[in-house]
Design an enzyme around this catalytic site. Structure first.
Site, PDB file in Angstrom:
ATOM      1  N   GLY A  34       0.836  -1.218   0.000  1.00 42.40           N
ATOM      2  CA  GLY A  34       0.000   0.000   0.000  1.00 42.40           C
ATOM      3  C   GLY A  34       0.862   1.256   0.000  1.00 42.40           C
ATOM      4  O   GLY A  34       0.504   2.280   0.582  1.00 42.40           O
ATOM      5  N   GLY A  37      -0.060   5.172  -0.901  1.00 40.07           N
ATOM      6  CA  GLY A  37      -1.069   5.897  -0.130  1.00 40.07           C
ATOM      7  C   GLY A  37      -0.473   7.031   0.694  1.00 40.07           C
ATOM      8  O   GLY A  37       0.698   7.403   0.529  1.00 40.07           O
ATOM      9  N   GLN A  38      -1.310   7.575   1.603  1.00 39.01           N
ATOM     10  CA  GLN A  38      -0.907   8.760   2.382  1.00 39.01           C
ATOM     11  C   GLN A  38       0.344   8.464   3.224  1.00 39.01           C
ATOM     12  O   GLN A  38       1.275   9.261   3.260  1.00 39.01           O
ATOM     13  CB  GLN A  38      -2.064   9.207   3.293  1.00 39.01           C
ATOM     14  CG  GLN A  38      -1.789  10.534   3.986  1.00 39.01           C
ATOM     15  CD  GLN A  38      -2.767  10.853   5.110  1.00 39.01           C
ATOM     16  OE1 GLN A  38      -3.592  10.022   5.506  1.00 39.01           O
ATOM     17  NE2 GLN A  38      -2.676  12.060   5.636  1.00 39.01           N
ATOM     18  N   ASP A  60       2.176  -1.692  -4.410  1.00 43.83           N
ATOM     19  CA  ASP A  60       0.789  -1.246  -4.265  1.00 43.83           C
ATOM     20  C   ASP A  60      -0.036  -1.954  -5.330  1.00 43.83           C
ATOM     21  O   ASP A  60       0.501  -2.509  -6.290  1.00 43.83           O
ATOM     22  CB  ASP A  60       0.692   0.278  -4.440  1.00 43.83           C
ATOM     23  CG  ASP A  60      -0.555   0.879  -3.808  1.00 43.83           C
ATOM     24  OD1 ASP A  60      -0.448   1.545  -2.761  1.00 43.83           O
ATOM     25  OD2 ASP A  60      -1.667   0.683  -4.365  1.00 43.83           O
ATOM     26  N   ARG A  62      -2.080  -0.182  -7.076  1.00 43.11           N
ATOM     27  CA  ARG A  62      -2.134   0.808  -8.150  1.00 43.11           C
ATOM     28  C   ARG A  62      -0.847   0.776  -8.965  1.00 43.11           C
ATOM     29  O   ARG A  62       0.182   0.314  -8.497  1.00 43.11           O
ATOM     30  CB  ARG A  62      -2.295   2.213  -7.552  1.00 43.11           C
ATOM     31  CG  ARG A  62      -3.669   2.438  -6.969  1.00 43.11           C
ATOM     32  CD  ARG A  62      -3.840   3.886  -6.581  1.00 43.11           C
ATOM     33  NE  ARG A  62      -3.436   4.156  -5.219  1.00 43.11           N
ATOM     34  CZ  ARG A  62      -3.219   5.383  -4.745  1.00 43.11           C
ATOM     35  NH1 ARG A  62      -3.345   6.425  -5.535  1.00 43.11           N
ATOM     36  NH2 ARG A  62      -2.894   5.565  -3.484  1.00 43.11           N
ATOM     37  N   ASP A  78      -0.948  -7.209  -5.218  1.00 39.32           N
ATOM     38  CA  ASP A  78      -2.292  -7.230  -4.640  1.00 39.32           C
ATOM     39  C   ASP A  78      -2.257  -8.121  -3.403  1.00 39.32           C
ATOM     40  O   ASP A  78      -2.067  -9.339  -3.507  1.00 39.32           O
ATOM     41  CB  ASP A  78      -3.272  -7.789  -5.690  1.00 39.32           C
ATOM     42  CG  ASP A  78      -4.703  -7.848  -5.160  1.00 39.32           C
ATOM     43  OD1 ASP A  78      -4.906  -7.624  -3.941  1.00 39.32           O
ATOM     44  OD2 ASP A  78      -5.608  -8.125  -5.969  1.00 39.32           O
ATOM     45  N   TYR A 167     -14.346  -1.037   9.566  1.00 45.17           N
ATOM     46  CA  TYR A 167     -12.935  -0.673   9.697  1.00 45.17           C
ATOM     47  C   TYR A 167     -12.423  -1.080  11.081  1.00 45.17           C
ATOM     48  O   TYR A 167     -11.392  -1.732  11.220  1.00 45.17           O
ATOM     49  CB  TYR A 167     -12.804   0.839   9.500  1.00 45.17           C
ATOM     50  CG  TYR A 167     -11.389   1.371   9.551  1.00 45.17           C
ATOM     51  CD1 TYR A 167     -10.469   1.062   8.569  1.00 45.17           C
ATOM     52  CD2 TYR A 167     -10.995   2.232  10.589  1.00 45.17           C
ATOM     53  CE1 TYR A 167      -9.173   1.595   8.601  1.00 45.17           C
ATOM     54  CE2 TYR A 167      -9.713   2.766  10.624  1.00 45.17           C
ATOM     55  CZ  TYR A 167      -8.807   2.433   9.627  1.00 45.17           C
ATOM     56  OH  TYR A 167      -7.535   2.959   9.663  1.00 45.17           O
TER      57      TYR A 167
HETATM   58  N1  LIG Z   1      -3.939   7.837   7.373  1.00 42.80           N
HETATM   59  C1  LIG Z   1      -4.420   7.754   8.596  1.00 42.80           C
HETATM   60  O1  LIG Z   1      -4.853   8.752   9.175  1.00 42.80           O
HETATM   61  C2  LIG Z   1      -4.399   6.417   9.320  1.00 42.80           C
HETATM   62  C3  LIG Z   1      -4.716   6.386  10.686  1.00 42.80           C
HETATM   63  C4  LIG Z   1      -4.718   5.150  11.341  1.00 42.80           C
HETATM   64  C5  LIG Z   1      -4.365   3.999  10.669  1.00 42.80           C
HETATM   65  N2  LIG Z   1      -4.057   4.055   9.338  1.00 42.80           N
HETATM   66  C6  LIG Z   1      -3.739   2.814   8.657  1.00 42.80           C
HETATM   67  O2  LIG Z   1      -2.499   2.928   7.957  1.00 42.80           O
HETATM   68  C7  LIG Z   1      -2.549   2.154   6.746  1.00 42.80           C
HETATM   69  C8  LIG Z   1      -2.202   3.031   5.550  1.00 42.80           C
HETATM   70  O3  LIG Z   1      -3.062   4.141   5.564  1.00 42.80           O
HETATM   71  P1  LIG Z   1      -3.010   5.282   4.440  1.00 42.80           P
HETATM   72  O4  LIG Z   1      -3.595   6.486   5.075  1.00 42.80           O
HETATM   73  O5  LIG Z   1      -1.705   5.341   3.804  1.00 42.80           O
HETATM   74  O6  LIG Z   1      -4.102   4.703   3.429  1.00 42.80           O
HETATM   75  P2  LIG Z   1      -4.351   5.084   1.872  1.00 42.80           P
HETATM   76  O7  LIG Z   1      -5.769   4.771   1.573  1.00 42.80           O
HETATM   77  O8  LIG Z   1      -3.842   6.454   1.602  1.00 42.80           O
HETATM   78  O9  LIG Z   1      -3.388   4.025   1.156  1.00 42.80           O
HETATM   79  C9  LIG Z   1      -3.666   2.659   1.145  1.00 42.80           C
HETATM   80  C10 LIG Z   1      -3.028   2.080  -0.089  1.00 42.80           C
HETATM   81  O10 LIG Z   1      -3.343   0.671  -0.137  1.00 42.80           O
HETATM   82  C11 LIG Z   1      -3.525   0.334  -1.490  1.00 42.80           C
HETATM   83  N3  LIG Z   1      -4.314  -0.900  -1.584  1.00 42.80           N
HETATM   84  C12 LIG Z   1      -5.645  -1.057  -1.452  1.00 42.80           C
HETATM   85  N4  LIG Z   1      -5.986  -2.336  -1.633  1.00 42.80           N
HETATM   86  C13 LIG Z   1      -4.841  -3.017  -1.867  1.00 42.80           C
HETATM   87  C14 LIG Z   1      -4.531  -4.382  -2.127  1.00 42.80           C
HETATM   88  N5  LIG Z   1      -5.492  -5.313  -2.215  1.00 42.80           N
HETATM   89  N6  LIG Z   1      -3.244  -4.727  -2.312  1.00 42.80           N
HETATM   90  C15 LIG Z   1      -2.256  -3.788  -2.257  1.00 42.80           C
HETATM   91  N7  LIG Z   1      -2.496  -2.480  -2.036  1.00 42.80           N
HETATM   92  C16 LIG Z   1      -3.775  -2.106  -1.836  1.00 42.80           C
HETATM   93  C17 LIG Z   1      -4.203   1.530  -2.124  1.00 42.80           C
HETATM   94  O11 LIG Z   1      -4.009   1.557  -3.539  1.00 42.80           O
HETATM   95  C18 LIG Z   1      -3.525   2.695  -1.398  1.00 42.80           C
HETATM   96  O12 LIG Z   1      -2.431   3.214  -2.155  1.00 42.80           O
HETATM   97  C19 LIG Z   1      -3.954   1.553   6.693  1.00 42.80           C
HETATM   98  O13 LIG Z   1      -3.917   0.258   7.239  1.00 42.80           O
HETATM   99  C20 LIG Z   1      -4.749   2.468   7.601  1.00 42.80           C
HETATM  100  O14 LIG Z   1      -5.858   1.790   8.151  1.00 42.80           O
HETATM  101  C21 LIG Z   1      -4.058   5.243   8.652  1.00 42.80           C
END
Ligand SMILES: NC(=O)c1ccc[n+]([C@@H]2O[C@H](COP(=O)([O-])OP(=O)(O)OC[C@H]3O[C@@H](n4cnc5c(N)ncnc54)[C@H](O)[C@@H]3O)[C@@H](O)[C@H]2O)c1
Length: 346
Positions: A34, A37-38, A60, A62, A78, A167
């Site tokens: 992943g 992502g952020q 990722d 994507r 994936d 979630y």
């Molecule tokens: N950002 C926050 O505020 C926050 C807070 C608490 C926990 N988290 C956890 O941190 C982790 C990452 O968060 P984030 O904010 O970067 O999320 P995000 O949504 O920005 O990024 C998640 C990434 O996972 C990828 N993804 C989705 N399905 C997938 C799959 N089947 N195989 C591979 N990749 C896949 C997406 O393409 C995306 O790029 C998550 O587990 C989230 O629950 C985030």
């Protein structure tokens, strides 16, 4: 205790450095799932800086955007496909997985079946591969792992966890599954209960705390923001550099000192939308906010803690965030104003 600068102290540092060099040569690679992502957009560069670019593999679902293809090694992966994970771990000699791939809170409520399959199925596949290849695993849990029956003020490290969102269900089950793999199979799993993360590199992926990031962009672009949570909804937040530091710090911590592997409460500030708006107004005096509450995201926020007790993380592995509300706001505005331009005439 060795005096800093003493012969014993210098000898100990020399031998530690030599040990680090030895282990760097023999050390296996780090996989981030992943990664686009952020969090991954900032974790991957930080890991590359810390351990060397050649040791970190981003992945990722994507496709990597063309303009970022020079940043380092990347695999399309994936996490719902166990064979793909096993193959990547074997081929790249992976020893550590930062497993970030998941659907976030608001998206998971829209697509609960997909959220179960990605959040739980993906984690199970990663843990199984980690068991077979003896990998260390980082799992990001969340304040979403708590629910309405959890004490909401200074939420303790160990407390009631009965979340009412898909979630949250996947996060609390994920914490338990990681504990199971640690206890039953000796997999070195570690996790954090992250609060809402505020960052300026990649946009947030559909969480309940996304309003905080949106507010900065809209303040700079339009000097106005309509918030989807109520003005006095208090939630924990953290600036991304502190979250990245916490992840790497936990993964490097002495395992013997970790009383709770999955997962440690961490926070840096407990704020409302009105308080964030007031802080932004200190820099942009004409910034205005109004509220149009989204019932789905408001009810998710209302089921989460208002503030976490992160004493265990501070005691066990020295967690200590650098940014409070004022420091984070000043840094966010300085960095974002370089990339966000206000439309002409505003
Ligand atoms: N950002 C926050 O505020 C926050 C807070 C608490 C926990 N988290 C956890 O941190 C982790 C990452 O968060 P984030 O904010 O970067 O999320 P995000 O949504 O920005 O990024 C998640 C990434 O996972 C990828 N993804 C989705 N399905 C997938 C799959 N089947 N195989 C591979 N990749 C896949 C997406 O393409 C995306 O790029 C998550 O587990 C989230 O629950 C985030």
């Amino acid at each position: 205790m060795q005096e800093p600068g003493s012969r014993e102290h210098l000898a100990a540092s020399r031998s530690r450095r030599a040990g680090n060099r030895r282990s760097r040569r023999g050390i296996r690679r780090i996989l981030v799932t992943g990664a686009l992502g952020q969090i991954g957009s900032e974790l991957v560069p930080a890991l590359r800086e810390h351990y060397g670019a050649e040791r970190v593999l981003a992945s990722d679902l994507r496709i990597m955007p063309l303009h970022r293809s020079a940043e380092g090694a990347y695999e399309h992966l994936d996490c719902t496909q166990p064979q793909q994970i096993l193959e990547v771990i074997r081929r790249h000699d992976i020893g550590t997985v930062y497993h970030l791939a998941a659907l976030l809170s608001a998206v998971a409520e829209e697509k609960p079946h997909a959220a179960w399959s990605i959040n739980m199925g993906g984690l199970y596949n990663v843990l199984e591969a980690a068991r077979q290849y003896r990998c260390q695993v980082f799992f990001p849990s969340s304040i979403g792992a708590f629910g309405p029956s959890t004490p909401r003020e200074r939420t303790p490290q160990v407390t009631i966890q009965r979340p009412t969102t898909m979630y949250g269900v996947t996060k609390v089950a994920g914490e338990l599954l990681c504990d199971y793999y640690a206890g039953r199979f000796g997999v070195d799993t570690r996790g954090l209960r992250l609060p809402g993360l505020i960052s300026h590199v990649a946009p947030p992926g559909g969480g309940t705390t996304d309003y905080a990031v949106e507010m900065f962009y809209q303040a700079l672009r339009y000097k106005h923001y309509t918030c989807f949570l109520g003005s006095d909804t208090r939630l924990d937040m953290m600036y991304m550099p502190d979250a990245i530091g916490a992840m790497i710090g936990l993964m490097e911590a002495d395992a013997a000192r970790l009383r709770y592997r999955n997962a440690y409460n961490v926070t840096a500030m407990s704020i409302t939308a009105a308080e964030l708006a007031a802080e932004i107004r200190k820099h942009i005096p004409t910034f205005a906010i109004d509220y149009q509450v989204d019932p789905v995201r408001q009810s998710i926020a209302d089921s989460w803690p208002r503030s976490l007790d992160d004493g265990a993380a501070r005691e066990d592995w020295g967690f200590s965030p650098r940014f409070d509300l004022a420091g984070m706001t000043a840094d966010m505005l300085a960095r974002l104003s370089e990339k966000v331009r206000a439309p002409k005439g505003s």
